[in-house]
Scaffold this motif. Structure first.
Motif, short mmCIF file in Angstrom:
data_model
loop_
_atom_site.label_atom_id
_atom_site.label_comp_id
_atom_site.label_asym_id
_atom_site.label_seq_id
_atom_site.Cartn_x
_atom_site.Cartn_y
_atom_site.Cartn_z
N ASP A 1 38.44 43.88 36.83
CA ASP A 1 38.62 42.45 37.05
C ASP A 1 37.27 41.78 37.28
O ASP A 1 36.34 42.39 37.82
N ASP B 1 36.35 39.80 39.47
CA ASP B 1 35.94 39.71 40.87
C ASP B 1 35.78 41.07 41.54
O ASP B 1 35.55 41.15 42.75
N ASP B 2 35.86 42.17 40.78
CA ASP B 2 35.67 43.50 41.35
C ASP B 2 34.23 43.68 41.83
O ASP B 2 33.28 43.23 41.18
N GLU B 3 34.10 44.35 42.97
CA GLU B 3 32.79 44.68 43.52
C GLU B 3 32.19 45.85 42.73
O GLU B 3 32.91 46.61 42.07
N GLU C 1 39.59 38.39 33.28
CA GLU C 1 39.88 37.35 34.26
C GLU C 1 41.03 36.51 33.72
O GLU C 1 40.97 36.06 32.57
#
Length: 130
Positions: A75, A77-79, A99
């Motif tokens: 994703d 927004d994954d770290e 996304e």
């Protein structure tokens, strides 16, 4: 992450995909189906090993024929740690970034390595390469 990833259609030939990779200066392209859904990744290594070395005609083999199995993505927004775990678990060096169910880019091993502290970079390289 490299934004604005270009896809190759599942019905396009491997030869067309190779030309696209050359023009873009990349070693892989996401493969999208006729329904616009991501079907997998096509790499330059896939072309060499599964087409050329197998004596197949790259002008006749479809990109979708090589995009088999589970599509592994991350994703947007994954770290970095989550991306590292995904790369390690699946032993891949490139991942499509999604996304809102749409492809927004590609994240590479080098992208992740640049964001990690030095000890984690070694862990990443070892996990993916073994």
């Amino acid at each position: 992450m490299t934004p604005d990833a270009t896809c190759v259609g599942a019905d396009e030939t491997v030869l067309e995909a190779a030309k696209e990779m050359t023009e873009l200066g990349v070693g892989s392209l996401p493969v999208r189906g006729t329904d616009e859904r991501l079907e997998g990744m096509l790499t330059d290594r896939d072309i060499v090993v599964k087409v050329l070395a197998a004596g197949k005609d790259p002008a006749k083999v479809k990109a979708g024929d090589l995009a088999q199995g589970e599509v592994v993505t991350v994703d947007a927004d994954d770290e970095a740690e989550a991306i590292l775990r995904t790369m390690s678990r699946h032993k891949v060096r490139r991942l499509p970034v999604i996304e809102d169910n749409a492809l927004v880019g590609i994240v590479t091993q080098a992208d992740v390595a640049r964001t990690l502290p030095d000890p984690k970079v070694g862990d990443l390289l070892e996990a993916i390469s073994s």
